[in-house]
Design a protein around this motif. Structure first.
Motif, PDB file in Angstrom:
ATOM      1  N   ARG A  25       0.828  -1.199   0.000  1.00 45.06           N
ATOM      2  CA  ARG A  25       0.000   0.000   0.000  1.00 45.06           C
ATOM      3  C   ARG A  25       0.868   1.258   0.000  1.00 45.06           C
ATOM      4  O   ARG A  25       1.859   1.345   0.728  1.00 45.06           O
ATOM      5  CB  ARG A  25      -0.892  -0.009   1.234  1.00 45.06           C
ATOM      6  N   LEU A  26       0.493   2.243  -0.815  1.00 42.28           N
ATOM      7  CA  LEU A  26       1.221   3.493  -0.868  1.00 42.28           C
ATOM      8  C   LEU A  26       1.092   4.214   0.471  1.00 42.28           C
ATOM      9  O   LEU A  26       0.020   4.344   1.027  1.00 42.28           O
ATOM     10  CB  LEU A  26       0.664   4.383  -1.988  1.00 42.28           C
ATOM     11  N   THR A  30       6.668   4.471   1.921  1.00 40.16           N
ATOM     12  CA  THR A  30       6.915   4.044   0.547  1.00 40.16           C
ATOM     13  C   THR A  30       7.329   5.233  -0.311  1.00 40.16           C
ATOM     14  O   THR A  30       8.254   5.134  -1.128  1.00 40.16           O
ATOM     15  CB  THR A  30       5.659   3.380  -0.037  1.00 40.16           C
ATOM     16  N   SER A  31       6.659   6.368  -0.134  1.00 38.20           N
ATOM     17  CA  SER A  31       7.015   7.576  -0.883  1.00 38.20           C
ATOM     18  C   SER A  31       8.451   7.986  -0.594  1.00 38.20           C
ATOM     19  O   SER A  31       9.197   8.389  -1.510  1.00 38.20           O
ATOM     20  CB  SER A  31       6.051   8.707  -0.529  1.00 38.20           C
ATOM     21  N   ILE A  34      10.759   5.620  -2.511  1.00 38.15           N
ATOM     22  CA  ILE A  34      10.709   5.887  -3.948  1.00 38.15           C
ATOM     23  C   ILE A  34      11.540   7.111  -4.301  1.00 38.15           C
ATOM     24  O   ILE A  34      12.211   7.150  -5.337  1.00 38.15           O
ATOM     25  CB  ILE A  34       9.248   6.055  -4.403  1.00 38.15           C
ATOM     26  N   PRO A  54       7.687   1.098  -8.050  1.00 35.91           N
ATOM     27  CA  PRO A  54       7.664   1.470  -9.473  1.00 35.91           C
ATOM     28  C   PRO A  54       8.812   0.869 -10.257  1.00 35.91           C
ATOM     29  O   PRO A  54       9.877   0.558  -9.704  1.00 35.91           O
ATOM     30  CB  PRO A  54       7.749   2.998  -9.428  1.00 35.91           C
ATOM     31  N   GLU A 243      -6.518   7.739  -5.083  1.00 40.09           N
ATOM     32  CA  GLU A 243      -5.066   7.684  -4.884  1.00 40.09           C
ATOM     33  C   GLU A 243      -4.349   7.810  -6.228  1.00 40.09           C
ATOM     34  O   GLU A 243      -4.766   7.220  -7.227  1.00 40.09           O
ATOM     35  CB  GLU A 243      -4.695   6.360  -4.217  1.00 40.09           C
ATOM     36  N   HIS A 244      -3.251   8.555  -6.228  1.00 45.50           N
ATOM     37  CA  HIS A 244      -2.494   8.768  -7.467  1.00 45.50           C
ATOM     38  C   HIS A 244      -1.001   8.687  -7.183  1.00 45.50           C
ATOM     39  O   HIS A 244      -0.499   9.337  -6.263  1.00 45.50           O
ATOM     40  CB  HIS A 244      -2.818  10.134  -8.074  1.00 45.50           C
ATOM     41  N   ARG A 245      -0.291   7.927  -7.997  1.00 41.79           N
ATOM     42  CA  ARG A 245       1.168   7.868  -7.854  1.00 41.79           C
ATOM     43  C   ARG A 245       1.861   9.047  -8.540  1.00 41.79           C
ATOM     44  O   ARG A 245       3.039   9.291  -8.296  1.00 41.79           O
ATOM     45  CB  ARG A 245       1.706   6.536  -8.384  1.00 41.79           C
ATOM     46  N   ASP A 246       1.136   9.764  -9.395  1.00 39.54           N
ATOM     47  CA  ASP A 246       1.674  10.996  -9.981  1.00 39.54           C
ATOM     48  C   ASP A 246       1.122  12.199  -9.220  1.00 39.54           C
ATOM     49  O   ASP A 246       0.671  13.188  -9.807  1.00 39.54           O
ATOM     50  CB  ASP A 246       1.339  11.091 -11.466  1.00 39.54           C
TER      51      ASP A 246
END
Length: 358
Positions: A25-26, A30-31, A34, A54, A243-246
């Motif tokens: 889970r983000l 995790t951020s 990354i 990613p 939720e957005h990874r960008d």
């Protein structure tokens, strides 16, 4: 970058540091991984290990784990850098049971008394990093304070907020507030929604977005918030975008960021917002009061809805002050939050362990 676990010729020896991430889970942890791992990889052999990461991240294959019995080239041991209990325990097993040449580093962001189990794990680390002086005070062991940095090539201002909003399918002409993070009470999502229900009818030129995921146990909480928005007739102006990874693209659409957490260990979102040139209204939790100044935003008491409303309204109503805060926030972020500073400080902890190991 290629995966040492898939290469012939013992390339695992080039891996000096492993950054495990054992939650798919983000999250803020995790951020952090990354952002940090590619920056650290500029000067040492580091790989992330775990699911849900990613494709661009330098990673270690699970198949490469038996190679950890080999020492890395030029180092007396390899570093295992954990950031959660679920990552500390495997490191202890690899080092103490399987006798792999590892030393364990743990980074803590928590600002609360740890459980007996967590204290047991921390006591077995070879080095501990705290993300703030407040965090360090809860650890009970010596620690090095290294505050977070932000990837400012990723989090940077948009050339045009209107264009950024249009690209996301938002109404480009409306100024925009945002609240980003997991949708749950601890994160204060309900406070943000209630503040927007109170403010937006009086500020027709504004809209609000909630970006983040509600996990299964918080689906009912999110559903209740959506019902409140619908009952207020604001479904077109208070948007739940998921939720957005960008997420950097969503920051670029904002005129004001709100961090209404009731509790937070560190909290990256105000730093990300300021690096994107967005003023911040934030609760006095985590490191927010160290980050947000009167020139860059407003700090309010956690859980205080009237204070949150007053702080938001002040910035919403004053275009001149808000635009001045844009420049101040960006200048502070560039001076104090560069990711390279954090990476260098963490790498220095590794180097100290390697020196002592020789």
């Amino acid at each position: 970058m290629s995966d040492p676990g898939s290469e012939p010729g013992g390339s695992i020896r080039r891996v000096e540091v492993i950054a495990p991430n054992f939650k798919r889970r983000l999250s803020g942890v995790t951020s952090t991984i990354i952002q940090l791992v590619p920056e650290q990889a500029r000067s040492l052999g580091i790989r992330a290990l775990g699911p849900g990461l990613p494709a661009h991240l330098p990673k270690l294959s699970w198949l490469a784990l038996p190679g950890l019995w080999q020492k890395p080239n030029g180092r007396p041991f390899r570093i295992w850098h954990a950031r959660r209990n679920v990552e500390m325990l495997p490191g202890i097993l690899l080092r103490d049971v399987l006798r792999m040449p590892l030393r364990l580093v743990f980074t803590s962001a928590s600002q609360r008394r740890h459980t007996a189990y967590t204290r047991w794990l921390i006591a077995r680390m070879d080095a501990v990093i705290a993300t703030s002086s407040r965090t360090s005070a809860y650890l009970g062991v010596p620690s090095k304070v290294v505050t977070h940095g932000i990837d400012q090539t990723r989090f940077r201002p948009a050339e045009s907020r209107e264009t950024a909003r249009a690209a996301l399918g938002l109404e480009p002409s409306l100024r925009t507030l945002g609240c980003f993070g997991r949708v749950r009470r601890q994160k204060g999502t309900d406070l943000f929604v209630e503040a927007m229900i109170g403010l937006l009818p009086h500020h027709p030129g504004w809209q609000a977005i909630v970006a983040g995921r509600a996990t299964a146990e918080h689906h009912g909480f999110e559903a209740e918030l959506r019902q409140r928005v619908e009952a207020a007739g604001l479904t077109s102006r208070i948007l739940f975008v998921g939720e957005h990874r960008d997420i950097e693209r969503w920051y670029q659409a904002l005129d004001l960021f709100v961090a209404p957490q009731r509790w937070e260990g560190f909290g990256l979102t105000p730093l990300e917002a300021m690096s994107t040139g967005v003023p911040v209204v934030a609760a006095d939790v985590g490191v927010f009061s160290d980050v947000v100044t009167p020139e860059t935003g407003t700090i309010f008491p956690p859980g205080d809805l009237p204070a949150l409303i007053a702080a938001c309204e002040r910035w919403m109503a004053d275009d001149t002050a808000r635009e001045a805060a844009v420049g101040a926030a960006l200048a502070k972020a560039r001076a104090e939050f560069p990711l390279s500073r954090e990476a260098e400080a963490i790498n220095a902890v590794y180097e100290r362990l390697w020196r002592e190991g020789r």
